[in-house]
Structures are given as C-alpha cells and as structure tokens.
Design a protein around this motif. Structure first.
Motif, PDB file in Angstrom:
ATOM      1  N   ARG A 129       0.858  -1.178   0.000  1.00  0.00           N
ATOM      2  CA  ARG A 129       0.000   0.000   0.000  1.00  0.00           C
ATOM      3  C   ARG A 129       0.890   1.222   0.000  1.00  0.00           C
ATOM      4  O   ARG A 129       1.812   1.319   0.808  1.00  0.00           O
ATOM      5  N   GLY A 130       0.614   2.149  -0.875  1.00  0.00           N
ATOM      6  CA  GLY A 130       1.450   3.335  -0.973  1.00  0.00           C
ATOM      7  C   GLY A 130       0.925   4.468  -0.118  1.00  0.00           C
ATOM      8  O   GLY A 130      -0.203   4.476   0.337  1.00  0.00           O
ATOM      9  N   LEU A 131       1.780   5.442   0.106  1.00  0.00           N
ATOM     10  CA  LEU A 131       1.400   6.644   0.827  1.00  0.00           C
ATOM     11  C   LEU A 131       2.265   7.766   0.320  1.00  0.00           C
ATOM     12  O   LEU A 131       3.486   7.701   0.431  1.00  0.00           O
ATOM     13  N   GLY A 132       1.659   8.785  -0.243  1.00  0.00           N
ATOM     14  CA  GLY A 132       2.429   9.911  -0.753  1.00  0.00           C
ATOM     15  C   GLY A 132       2.846  10.833   0.359  1.00  0.00           C
ATOM     16  O   GLY A 132       2.076  11.132   1.263  1.00  0.00           O
ATOM     17  N   ALA A 133       4.086  11.257   0.334  1.00  0.00           N
ATOM     18  CA  ALA A 133       4.572  12.187   1.343  1.00  0.00           C
ATOM     19  C   ALA A 133       4.086  13.589   1.039  1.00  0.00           C
ATOM     20  O   ALA A 133       3.957  13.983  -0.112  1.00  0.00           O
ATOM     21  N   GLY A 134       3.778  14.334   2.094  1.00  0.00           N
ATOM     22  CA  GLY A 134       3.296  15.689   1.916  1.00  0.00           C
ATOM     23  C   GLY A 134       4.373  16.603   1.363  1.00  0.00           C
ATOM     24  O   GLY A 134       5.553  16.406   1.583  1.00  0.00           O
ATOM     25  N   ARG A 135       3.948  17.609   0.654  1.00  0.00           N
ATOM     26  CA  ARG A 135       4.882  18.580   0.095  1.00  0.00           C
ATOM     27  C   ARG A 135       5.062  19.732   1.058  1.00  0.00           C
ATOM     28  O   ARG A 135       4.092  20.326   1.521  1.00  0.00           O
ATOM     29  N   GLY A 136       6.286  20.040   1.342  1.00  0.00           N
ATOM     30  CA  GLY A 136       6.573  21.136   2.258  1.00  0.00           C
ATOM     31  C   GLY A 136       6.584  22.459   1.549  1.00  0.00           C
ATOM     32  O   GLY A 136       6.654  22.530   0.326  1.00  0.00           O
ATOM     33  N   GLY A 137       6.531  23.509   2.366  1.00  0.00           N
ATOM     34  CA  GLY A 137       6.622  24.840   1.802  1.00  0.00           C
ATOM     35  C   GLY A 137       8.067  25.281   1.753  1.00  0.00           C
ATOM     36  O   GLY A 137       8.977  24.480   1.552  1.00  0.00           O
ATOM     37  N   SER A 138       8.308  26.596   1.983  1.00  0.00           N
ATOM     38  CA  SER A 138       9.681  27.079   1.968  1.00  0.00           C
ATOM     39  C   SER A 138      10.437  26.527   3.165  1.00  0.00           C
ATOM     40  O   SER A 138       9.876  26.296   4.232  1.00  0.00           O
ATOM     41  N   GLU A 139      11.738  26.293   2.982  1.00  0.00           N
ATOM     42  CA  GLU A 139      12.549  25.734   4.046  1.00  0.00           C
ATOM     43  C   GLU A 139      12.847  26.795   5.104  1.00  0.00           C
ATOM     44  O   GLU A 139      13.113  27.948   4.789  1.00  0.00           O
ATOM     45  N   TYR A 147       1.537  19.584   7.086  1.00  0.00           N
ATOM     46  CA  TYR A 147       1.517  18.770   5.872  1.00  0.00           C
ATOM     47  C   TYR A 147       1.376  17.295   6.237  1.00  0.00           C
ATOM     48  O   TYR A 147       2.196  16.765   6.973  1.00  0.00           O
ATOM     49  N   PRO A 148       0.352  16.615   5.729  1.00  0.00           N
ATOM     50  CA  PRO A 148       0.247  15.180   5.966  1.00  0.00           C
ATOM     51  C   PRO A 148       1.260  14.431   5.099  1.00  0.00           C
ATOM     52  O   PRO A 148       1.995  15.022   4.321  1.00  0.00           O
ATOM     53  N   GLY A 149       1.292  13.117   5.241  1.00  0.00           N
ATOM     54  CA  GLY A 149       2.184  12.315   4.422  1.00  0.00           C
ATOM     55  C   GLY A 149       3.041  11.411   5.267  1.00  0.00           C
ATOM     56  O   GLY A 149       2.686  11.055   6.396  1.00  0.00           O
ATOM     57  N   LEU A 150       4.171  11.047   4.743  1.00  0.00           N
ATOM     58  CA  LEU A 150       5.049  10.077   5.383  1.00  0.00           C
ATOM     59  C   LEU A 150       6.254  10.779   6.006  1.00  0.00           C
ATOM     60  O   LEU A 150       6.958  11.526   5.339  1.00  0.00           O
ATOM     61  N   TRP A 151       6.494  10.496   7.275  1.00  0.00           N
ATOM     62  CA  TRP A 151       7.650  11.030   7.995  1.00  0.00           C
ATOM     63  C   TRP A 151       8.530   9.863   8.408  1.00  0.00           C
ATOM     64  O   TRP A 151       8.090   8.980   9.161  1.00  0.00           O
ATOM     65  N   ILE A 152       9.769   9.830   7.925  1.00  0.00           N
ATOM     66  CA  ILE A 152      10.717   8.774   8.263  1.00  0.00           C
ATOM     67  C   ILE A 152      11.917   9.418   8.945  1.00  0.00           C
ATOM     68  O   ILE A 152      12.595  10.264   8.366  1.00  0.00           O
ATOM     69  N   LEU A 153      12.181   9.001  10.188  1.00  0.00           N
ATOM     70  CA  LEU A 153      13.218   9.617  11.005  1.00  0.00           C
ATOM     71  C   LEU A 153      14.162   8.541  11.525  1.00  0.00           C
ATOM     72  O   LEU A 153      13.730   7.594  12.185  1.00  0.00           O
ATOM     73  N   GLY A 213      -4.053  11.668   7.907  1.00  0.00           N
ATOM     74  CA  GLY A 213      -3.387  11.406   6.635  1.00  0.00           C
ATOM     75  C   GLY A 213      -1.886  11.259   6.719  1.00  0.00           C
ATOM     76  O   GLY A 213      -1.201  11.362   5.705  1.00  0.00           O
ATOM     77  N   ALA A 214      -1.350  11.031   7.921  1.00  0.00           N
ATOM     78  CA  ALA A 214       0.104  10.945   8.082  1.00  0.00           C
ATOM     79  C   ALA A 214       0.503   9.560   8.572  1.00  0.00           C
ATOM     80  O   ALA A 214      -0.290   8.826   9.167  1.00  0.00           O
ATOM     81  N   ARG A 215       1.761   9.217   8.329  1.00  0.00           N
ATOM     82  CA  ARG A 215       2.362   7.999   8.853  1.00  0.00           C
ATOM     83  C   ARG A 215       3.768   8.355   9.326  1.00  0.00           C
ATOM     84  O   ARG A 215       4.483   9.093   8.655  1.00  0.00           O
ATOM     85  N   VAL A 216       4.168   7.814  10.481  1.00  0.00           N
ATOM     86  CA  VAL A 216       5.478   8.090  11.055  1.00  0.00           C
ATOM     87  C   VAL A 216       6.221   6.782  11.234  1.00  0.00           C
ATOM     88  O   VAL A 216       5.683   5.822  11.803  1.00  0.00           O
ATOM     89  N   ILE A 217       7.460   6.738  10.741  1.00  0.00           N
ATOM     90  CA  ILE A 217       8.346   5.589  10.911  1.00  0.00           C
ATOM     91  C   ILE A 217       9.661   6.134  11.464  1.00  0.00           C
ATOM     92  O   ILE A 217      10.241   7.054  10.873  1.00  0.00           O
ATOM     93  N   LEU A 218      10.114   5.593  12.587  1.00  0.00           N
ATOM     94  CA  LEU A 218      11.372   6.089  13.132  1.00  0.00           C
ATOM     95  C   LEU A 218      12.152   4.976  13.813  1.00  0.00           C
ATOM     96  O   LEU A 218      11.596   3.986  14.270  1.00  0.00           O
ATOM     97  N   SER A 219      13.473   5.161  13.841  1.00  0.00           N
ATOM     98  CA  SER A 219      14.353   4.304  14.638  1.00  0.00           C
ATOM     99  C   SER A 219      14.937   5.172  15.736  1.00  0.00           C
ATOM    100  O   SER A 219      15.158   6.372  15.547  1.00  0.00           O
TER     101      SER A 219
END
Length: 209
Positions: A87-97, A119-125, A152-158
């Motif tokens: 199952r896919g999940l598109g990462a959210g698009r950020g604005g200006s850094e 921004y929703p989407g995928l966060w990998i840390l 609408g977000a998913r978080v994956i971290l180690s």
C-alpha cells in the motif's frame, strides 16, 4: 512491505542479506502501522531497514522529501531494489525551508518539524533524538502527535530513546540478532536498561572507572 517477486533475489551471503532483520523482512514482510518504531543496538540493522523503507517510498536515503535523491556518497544498500509496497502513501509537500544557520542542530530539527507539521504524508526519522535534549525529545513527540492528529500521516522512526519509543499508538519492533519482533514499551531492553541505570548508576560506573 514485502520482497518484490519480480526482482532478483538479494544474496543472503553478502551484506545486507546477512543481517537477520533484513532476511526476515524479505522472507516475511512487514506491516507498517500509522506509527512504527524500531529500537535496538547499533549495528543490528535498524538504519538499513529505515533507509530501505525510505527508498521504497521514493525518498533519498540521506534525507529529504519524496523525489529527493541527494547523496554525497553511495553508502546505502541495494535492499530498496528488492522491496515492494503493498500500500502506498504519498509524502506531503513542504513549503519554503526554514532558515537553519542561526539555530543549533536540535533547534533546527524541531523547527523543521514544526514548520511542516501542517503537511500530511510520510515522515521517516532515523535516530532523531541524537540531536535532542530531554525536553527536545518531548517537544518532538508533541510535534509528531500534532502531525498525526491532523490526519493522513504515517510516522516511521528508529531510536535509542525510551522517550521517543513511547510515542502514543506506536507499533514497536525490537531489532536484534534474531531479526525483529513486536514488543511492548515496558518490555523493551532499552527501557529496562535505562530504568536500572537511573535507579543505581554506581552499579554500572564502578565497572568503568
């Protein structure tokens, strides 16, 4: 996430196929929940798992949003080429850094999370607590919870941090020479070790000093 049946088999006699968690991922797959946390000692394969997941979603292994392929040198494995997303999940698009040069590493990281929390989407840390203090780790949990609460977000971290491993609702996997296994927060070796040390640090320090 599972092995791609259309890709050549990853050799098990060479790295990273020699790592038990990687062999388990290819053999059995891995169900990623809304929040997935990997904990374990250095060298057991946590970062390799996280890099492969990021690559499978189209993220650069050295960081960035979807489509980012920045790299300074080729250090990540080719495991990504052997994985398939069920199952896919598109990462959210950020604005200006945000502007980072006037902040410490930890402050910059927290500001980035805050700036993009809408921004929703995928966060990998991968081991984000390395730059954070105790209060900074708590602030990161608050920021990630805000992202999740927005939907609408998913978080994956180690992590090596018992604080970050306590992220509410997380599916926690303890990673080691056996592979990876689901584990309750209070049963993690990480949590037991910290509790034992904080209760009586002299028991550990007398063997070192």
């Amino acid at each position: 996430m599972s092995q791609d049946p259309d890709a050549p088999a990853l050799p098990r006699g060479a790295w990273p196929g020699t790592l038990a968690p990687i062999a388990q991922l290819l053999d059995s797959g891995l169900e990623l929940g809304p929040v997935t946390v990997f904990v374990g000692e250095n060298g057991v394969g946590k970062s390799t798992l996280v890099e492969a997941i990021a690559g499978a979603y189209g993220m650069g292994p050295e960081g960035g949003s979807t489509g980012s392929r920045h790299t300074t040198r080729r250090s990540e494995s080719t495991l990504t080429d052997h994985l398939r997303l069920t199952r896919g999940l598109g990462a959210g698009r950020g604005g200006s850094e945000p502007v980072f040069h006037e902040r410490s590493h930890g402050e910059s990281f927290l500001h980035l999370v805050t700036a993009r929390s809408r921004y929703p989407g995928l966060w990998i840390l991968d081991e984000p607590a390395s730059a954070l203090s105790f209060t900074g780790s708590l602030a990161l949990i608050r920021g990630l919870q805000d992202i999740l609460n927005a939907g609408g977000a998913r978080v994956i971290l180690s992590t090596h941090s018992p604080i970050l491993a306590s992220l509410p609702g997380a599916a926690i996997y303890e990673v080691g020479p056996w592979g990876y296994r689901p584990c309750a927060w209070e049963d993690l070796d990480l949590v037991r070790d910290w509790r034992s040390f904080l209760a009586a640090p002299e028991r550990y320090l007398r063997h070192l000093i």
